[in-house]
Motif scaffolding. Structure first.
Motif, PDB file in Angstrom:
ATOM      1  N   LYS A  74       0.812  -1.212   0.000  1.00 59.51           N
ATOM      2  CA  LYS A  74       0.000   0.000   0.000  1.00 59.51           C
ATOM      3  C   LYS A  74       0.848   1.264   0.000  1.00 59.51           C
ATOM      4  O   LYS A  74       0.509   2.260  -0.640  1.00 59.51           O
ATOM      5  N   PRO A 123      -1.447  -8.517  -0.032  1.00 62.30           N
ATOM      6  CA  PRO A 123      -2.591  -9.292   0.478  1.00 62.30           C
ATOM      7  C   PRO A 123      -2.780 -10.627  -0.240  1.00 62.30           C
ATOM      8  O   PRO A 123      -3.045 -11.649   0.401  1.00 62.30           O
ATOM      9  N   TYR A 178       5.013  -0.807   6.438  1.00 62.82           N
ATOM     10  CA  TYR A 178       3.732  -1.452   6.168  1.00 62.82           C
ATOM     11  C   TYR A 178       2.589  -0.550   6.605  1.00 62.82           C
ATOM     12  O   TYR A 178       2.708   0.224   7.552  1.00 62.82           O
ATOM     13  N   PRO A 201      -0.912  -0.389   8.612  1.00 64.50           N
ATOM     14  CA  PRO A 201      -1.311  -1.179   9.794  1.00 64.50           C
ATOM     15  C   PRO A 201      -2.052  -2.461   9.440  1.00 64.50           C
ATOM     16  O   PRO A 201      -1.817  -3.510  10.046  1.00 64.50           O
ATOM     17  N   GLU A 202      -2.948  -2.393   8.434  1.00 63.37           N
ATOM     18  CA  GLU A 202      -3.702  -3.587   8.062  1.00 63.37           C
ATOM     19  C   GLU A 202      -2.808  -4.642   7.410  1.00 63.37           C
ATOM     20  O   GLU A 202      -3.085  -5.844   7.500  1.00 63.37           O
ATOM     21  N   GLU A 203      -1.732  -4.208   6.744  1.00 61.81           N
ATOM     22  CA  GLU A 203      -0.798  -5.166   6.143  1.00 61.81           C
ATOM     23  C   GLU A 203      -0.027  -5.909   7.218  1.00 61.81           C
ATOM     24  O   GLU A 203       0.169  -7.129   7.132  1.00 61.81           O
ATOM     25  N   ALA A 229      -1.000  -6.399  10.258  1.00 61.94           N
ATOM     26  CA  ALA A 229      -1.944  -7.284  10.938  1.00 61.94           C
ATOM     27  C   ALA A 229      -2.190  -8.547  10.120  1.00 61.94           C
ATOM     28  O   ALA A 229      -2.258  -9.658  10.666  1.00 61.94           O
ATOM     29  N   ALA A 230      -2.320  -8.392   8.794  1.00 59.65           N
ATOM     30  CA  ALA A 230      -2.544  -9.546   7.923  1.00 59.65           C
ATOM     31  C   ALA A 230      -1.347 -10.483   7.932  1.00 59.65           C
ATOM     32  O   ALA A 230      -1.503 -11.710   7.891  1.00 59.65           O
TER      33      ALA A 230
END
Length: 256
Positions: A113, A157, A213, A215-217, A219-220
């Motif tokens: 991202k 992702p 990264y 944050p959602e990356e 976490a994934a």
């Protein structure tokens, strides 16, 4: 002096005369100024290497005579996949070149991202070909006879999803999961906190882009089983981080 080395992706046997690829002939004759009878080393990317001599030079290329096969293995005992977020072309080339020298087995370029580089369409195809050539050139320079694969560019992702599937499949056989590390300045553990992987383990190292990264990356990646890894108390640039981690792994568990 060491003999010049060239990648020649075709079957070779002792006594055979082969036509050198155009790019190899150009570099050998026009850049290195090799002449008829000069010795060189050829490798096909899968086995050892072949000692050869320049046998014929023509207007449009050159042929080499294969003298003998040399059963030489220079691969690291560690099977490391470097999953690297793409970055500026000069930095990416540097990472690929040095990763090959350090012994990485595979390279997975990733779109993240916060990546500053955006690739699509024909640019992806051109860049993939360029990256693979960087890897080949690094093998020619450093003595490796097995050419690391540059895997197709994919988004982080989608790649993490494939990693989850792979881990599920591998767990069915009862084997311990392969170690997967994610470089993160917020991690609490360094490499010295982990036991040496088994001899058959395949290590995956995930490295983010210049901006880190999202944050959602992160976490994934944790959901996918990646373990946060810290390299000291300093924040390294993306072009330094992967190489420092691989070098440390080689020192702790590999052939350094």
């Amino acid at each position: 002096m060491a003999l010049p080395r060239f990648y020649c992706p075709e079957p070779m046997t002792a006594g055979q005369i082969i036509e050198l690829p155009a790019s190899v002939a150009h570099h050998a004759l026009r850049v290195l100024r090799l002449e008829q009878g000069d010795e060189l080393i050829l490798f096909d990317g899968n086995t050892g290497e072949f000692q050869a001599t320049i046998g014929r030079i023509g207007k449009h290329g050159a042929a080499a005579v294969i003298a003998k096969y040399l059963d030489i293995e220079r691969e690291s005992p560690l099977a490391i996949t470097l999953a690297q977020a793409i970055c500026a072309s000069e930095k990416m080339d540097w990472i690929l070149q040095k990763a090959v020298e350090l012994g990485v087995s595979r390279i997975q370029p990733l779109i993240t991202k916060l990546s500053t580089v955006k690739l699509s369409g024909e640019r992806v195809e051109r860049r993939m070909k360029h990256w693979q050539q960087v890897v080949i050139s690094a093998c020619e320079q450093c003595g490796r006879n097995r050419v690391p694969q540059v895997l197709p560019l994919i988004s982080l992702p989608h790649w993490l999803g494939s990693q989850i599937d792979e881990r599920k499949n591998s767990s069915d056989g009862g084997a311990p999961p392969n170690p997967c590390f994610m470089l993160s300045p917020s991690a609490q553990k360094g490499l010295h906190d982990f036991r040496e992987p088994s001899a058959t383990a395949a290590i995956t190292l995930l490295v983010g882009p210049e901006g880190g990264y999202a944050p959602e990356e992160e976490a994934a990646a944790l959901v996918a089983g990646f373990i946060p890894l810290r390299l000291g108390g300093r924040i390294l640039r993306t072009e330094s981080a992967a190489l420092a981690a691989v070098a440390a792994m080689q020192a702790l568990w590999g052939d350094y």
